[in-house]
Design a protein around this motif. Structure first.
Motif, PDB file in Angstrom:
ATOM      1  N   PRO A 231       3.677   2.075   2.243  1.00 41.82           N
ATOM      2  CA  PRO A 231       3.623   1.560   3.617  1.00 41.82           C
ATOM      3  C   PRO A 231       2.338   1.985   4.328  1.00 41.82           C
ATOM      4  O   PRO A 231       1.841   3.100   4.142  1.00 41.82           O
ATOM      5  CB  PRO A 231       4.847   2.194   4.280  1.00 41.82           C
ATOM      6  N   GLY A 232       1.821   1.086   5.153  1.00 37.09           N
ATOM      7  CA  GLY A 232       0.611   1.399   5.890  1.00 37.09           C
ATOM      8  C   GLY A 232       0.756   2.617   6.765  1.00 37.09           C
ATOM      9  O   GLY A 232      -0.185   3.396   6.932  1.00 37.09           O
ATOM     10  N   ASP A 233       1.950   2.822   7.322  1.00 37.59           N
ATOM     11  CA  ASP A 233       2.166   3.984   8.186  1.00 37.59           C
ATOM     12  C   ASP A 233       1.992   5.282   7.398  1.00 37.59           C
ATOM     13  O   ASP A 233       1.563   6.296   7.960  1.00 37.59           O
ATOM     14  CB  ASP A 233       3.555   3.934   8.814  1.00 37.59           C
ATOM     15  N   ALA A 234       2.343   5.271   6.107  1.00 36.99           N
ATOM     16  CA  ALA A 234       2.170   6.467   5.293  1.00 36.99           C
ATOM     17  C   ALA A 234       0.690   6.783   5.125  1.00 36.99           C
ATOM     18  O   ALA A 234       0.276   7.951   5.161  1.00 36.99           O
ATOM     19  CB  ALA A 234       2.820   6.273   3.921  1.00 36.99           C
ATOM     20  N   VAL A 235      -0.125   5.755   4.957  1.00 38.27           N
ATOM     21  CA  VAL A 235      -1.569   5.949   4.863  1.00 38.27           C
ATOM     22  C   VAL A 235      -2.131   6.405   6.201  1.00 38.27           C
ATOM     23  O   VAL A 235      -2.978   7.290   6.282  1.00 38.27           O
ATOM     24  CB  VAL A 235      -2.271   4.662   4.393  1.00 38.27           C
ATOM     25  N   ARG A 236      -1.621   5.817   7.278  1.00 40.65           N
ATOM     26  CA  ARG A 236      -2.148   6.157   8.601  1.00 40.65           C
ATOM     27  C   ARG A 236      -1.772   7.569   9.043  1.00 40.65           C
ATOM     28  O   ARG A 236      -2.372   8.096   9.982  1.00 40.65           O
ATOM     29  CB  ARG A 236      -1.678   5.120   9.628  1.00 40.65           C
ATOM     30  N   ASN A 237      -0.811   8.183   8.387  1.00 46.82           N
ATOM     31  CA  ASN A 237      -0.543   9.587   8.686  1.00 46.82           C
ATOM     32  C   ASN A 237      -1.753  10.455   8.358  1.00 46.82           C
ATOM     33  O   ASN A 237      -1.940  11.530   8.930  1.00 46.82           O
ATOM     34  CB  ASN A 237       0.664  10.078   7.881  1.00 46.82           C
ATOM     35  N   ILE A 238      -2.579   9.980   7.421  1.00 50.25           N
ATOM     36  CA  ILE A 238      -3.774  10.715   7.019  1.00 50.25           C
ATOM     37  C   ILE A 238      -5.031  10.018   7.515  1.00 50.25           C
ATOM     38  O   ILE A 238      -5.983  10.665   7.939  1.00 50.25           O
ATOM     39  CB  ILE A 238      -3.833  10.839   5.488  1.00 50.25           C
ATOM     40  N   LEU A 239      -5.051   8.700   7.477  1.00 45.71           N
ATOM     41  CA  LEU A 239      -6.198   7.915   7.929  1.00 45.71           C
ATOM     42  C   LEU A 239      -5.740   6.974   9.040  1.00 45.71           C
ATOM     43  O   LEU A 239      -5.302   5.859   8.778  1.00 45.71           O
ATOM     44  CB  LEU A 239      -6.787   7.114   6.767  1.00 45.71           C
ATOM     45  N   PRO A 240      -5.817   7.403  10.296  1.00 41.65           N
ATOM     46  CA  PRO A 240      -5.252   6.624  11.400  1.00 41.65           C
ATOM     47  C   PRO A 240      -5.812   5.214  11.526  1.00 41.65           C
ATOM     48  O   PRO A 240      -5.141   4.344  12.090  1.00 41.65           O
ATOM     49  CB  PRO A 240      -5.601   7.473  12.634  1.00 41.65           C
ATOM     50  N   CYS A 241      -7.025   4.967  11.015  1.00 38.55           N
ATOM     51  CA  CYS A 241      -7.651   3.660  11.191  1.00 38.55           C
ATOM     52  C   CYS A 241      -7.390   2.702  10.034  1.00 38.55           C
ATOM     53  O   CYS A 241      -7.926   1.587  10.030  1.00 38.55           O
ATOM     54  CB  CYS A 241      -9.150   3.820  11.391  1.00 38.55           C
ATOM     55  N   ALA A 242      -6.612   3.084   9.032  1.00 37.69           N
ATOM     56  CA  ALA A 242      -6.292   2.162   7.938  1.00 37.69           C
ATOM     57  C   ALA A 242      -5.617   0.923   8.507  1.00 37.69           C
ATOM     58  O   ALA A 242      -4.693   1.014   9.313  1.00 37.69           O
ATOM     59  CB  ALA A 242      -5.402   2.846   6.911  1.00 37.69           C
ATOM     60  N   GLU A 243      -6.060  -0.264   8.087  1.00 42.78           N
ATOM     61  CA  GLU A 243      -5.629  -1.496   8.721  1.00 42.78           C
ATOM     62  C   GLU A 243      -4.412  -2.140   8.071  1.00 42.78           C
ATOM     63  O   GLU A 243      -3.641  -2.829   8.730  1.00 42.78           O
ATOM     64  CB  GLU A 243      -6.791  -2.509   8.711  1.00 42.78           C
ATOM     65  N   GLY A 244      -4.221  -1.959   6.765  1.00 46.10           N
ATOM     66  CA  GLY A 244      -3.205  -2.707   6.047  1.00 46.10           C
ATOM     67  C   GLY A 244      -1.786  -2.350   6.454  1.00 46.10           C
ATOM     68  O   GLY A 244      -1.489  -1.206   6.810  1.00 46.10           O
ATOM     69  N   ASP A 245      -0.884  -3.350   6.378  1.00 45.39           N
ATOM     70  CA  ASP A 245       0.529  -3.103   6.623  1.00 45.39           C
ATOM     71  C   ASP A 245       1.157  -2.380   5.443  1.00 45.39           C
ATOM     72  O   ASP A 245       2.120  -1.638   5.610  1.00 45.39           O
ATOM     73  CB  ASP A 245       1.266  -4.409   6.871  1.00 45.39           C
ATOM     74  N   ASP A 246       0.649  -2.653   4.249  1.00 41.70           N
ATOM     75  CA  ASP A 246       1.099  -1.945   3.062  1.00 41.70           C
ATOM     76  C   ASP A 246       0.008  -2.012   2.006  1.00 41.70           C
ATOM     77  O   ASP A 246      -0.945  -2.790   2.116  1.00 41.70           O
ATOM     78  CB  ASP A 246       2.419  -2.517   2.523  1.00 41.70           C
ATOM     79  N   PHE A 247       0.133  -1.157   0.991  1.00 40.37           N
ATOM     80  CA  PHE A 247      -0.851  -1.054  -0.078  1.00 40.37           C
ATOM     81  C   PHE A 247      -0.127  -1.099  -1.422  1.00 40.37           C
ATOM     82  O   PHE A 247       0.927  -0.479  -1.584  1.00 40.37           O
ATOM     83  CB  PHE A 247      -1.631   0.263   0.043  1.00 40.37           C
ATOM     84  N   ASP A 248      -0.677  -1.847  -2.370  1.00 42.06           N
ATOM     85  CA  ASP A 248      -0.142  -1.859  -3.726  1.00 42.06           C
ATOM     86  C   ASP A 248      -0.611  -0.605  -4.441  1.00 42.06           C
ATOM     87  O   ASP A 248      -1.798  -0.255  -4.390  1.00 42.06           O
ATOM     88  CB  ASP A 248      -0.616  -3.093  -4.485  1.00 42.06           C
ATOM     89  N   ALA A 249       0.310   0.060  -5.125  1.00 45.24           N
ATOM     90  CA  ALA A 249      -0.025   1.321  -5.789  1.00 45.24           C
ATOM     91  C   ALA A 249       0.431   1.303  -7.237  1.00 45.24           C
ATOM     92  O   ALA A 249       1.531   0.821  -7.546  1.00 45.24           O
ATOM     93  CB  ALA A 249       0.624   2.494  -5.060  1.00 45.24           C
ATOM     94  N   THR A 250      -0.427   1.815  -8.119  1.00 45.34           N
ATOM     95  CA  THR A 250      -0.046   2.098  -9.500  1.00 45.34           C
ATOM     96  C   THR A 250      -0.430   3.536  -9.795  1.00 45.34           C
ATOM     97  O   THR A 250      -1.595   3.906  -9.678  1.00 45.34           O
ATOM     98  CB  THR A 250      -0.755   1.165 -10.502  1.00 45.34           C
TER      99      THR A 250
END
Length: 250
Positions: free
Chosen positions: A188-207
């Motif tokens: 989830p984008g919110d998980a990324v934004r916990n560390i990088l507040p300016c990350a734009e995506g709503d979600d990220f594909d991860a492998t």
């Protein structure tokens, strides 16, 4: 605008932004898939779930003294600033980082930009100008020296990834002689934004690729990391856990 300012933006914003999705590679690994490792069966049901694998990988990252990391992308957006690569040493205690970044800022390519985080301060070596102290808040990014924090650093991303699915095990490692298992999911984008507040995506594909001992060896992350730019795929690896190094301010 002076040359120093855009280069400082690259070194601070791009480096710490990319490190926010960092992964680490183990220095070992067995012949069997990680889901055969019963030591990771926390609930005792006889099976190792993807969630238990991620919890184990988080724990190993939280326990390490430090890691060596590299990050790269084959994507090069037509416009805008972006990070092309990063490499360095991340130490847990005291929290610190030392490394270099490369990329594009204000339409100009920049490489071998040295960055140090030590004693709670962040520094970048700007060509011609020399070492400059930065305020991470100015760049909407965290201090990279804090990214091994078990509560507010990188590792929580592993356990916040949703819809995890196990893939077919494959060979990996430096000599292609270790068994690694890929796990795919959505971050989830919110998980990324916990560390990088300016990350734009709503979600990220991860492998994520996990070795037989439960260490994360590689992460491939795709999404909108920077405003107004196409999606970028970053591959992040670390050659070693258990790194010990004294990092001091320049």
């Amino acid at each position: 605008m002076t040359l120093a300012h855009p280069l400082r933006r690259l070194a601070a914003a791009a480096l710490v932004g990319a490190l926010s999705v960092v992964s680490v590679a183990a220095c070992s690994g067995g012949d069997d898939p990680v889901t055969d490792n019963k030591d990771l069966d926390d609930d005792g049901d006889g099976e190792v779930s993807p969630e238990e694998v991620m919890a184990a990988a988080k724990a190993k990252l939280d326990e390490t003294t430090g890691v060596e990391i590299t990050l790269s992308t084959d994507d090069e957006p037509d416009d805008g600033d972006f990070l092309a690569s990063a490499a360095g040493t991340l130490i847990a205690d005291p929290p610190s980082f030392e490394g270099e970044v490369a990329g594009r800022v204000m339409g100009t390519d920049a490489s071998d930009i040295a960055v140090i985080s030590a004693d709670g301060n962040l520094y970048v070596e700007v060509p011609v100008v020399g070492w400059q102290e930065l305020d991470p808040d100015e760049f909407c990014a965290p201090d990279p020296g804090m990214l091994l924090d078990p509560d507010n650093g990188v590792s929580p991303i592993l356990t916040e990834t949703e819809d995890l699915e196990e893939g077919e095990s494959e060979l990996g490692g430096d000599d292609n002689d270790e068994t690694v298992t890929p796990f795919t999911g959505t971050l989830p984008g919110d998980a990324v934004r916990n560390i990088l507040p300016c990350a734009e995506g709503d979600d990220f594909d991860a492998t994520y690729r996990i070795d037989a001992d439960g260490y994360l060896t590689e992460a491939e992350l795709t999404g909108e990391f920077f405003a107004g730019m196409d999606e970028i795929t970053y591959v992040i690896e670390v050659q070693d856990y258990g790194v010990e190094q004294e990092i001091t301010a320049p």
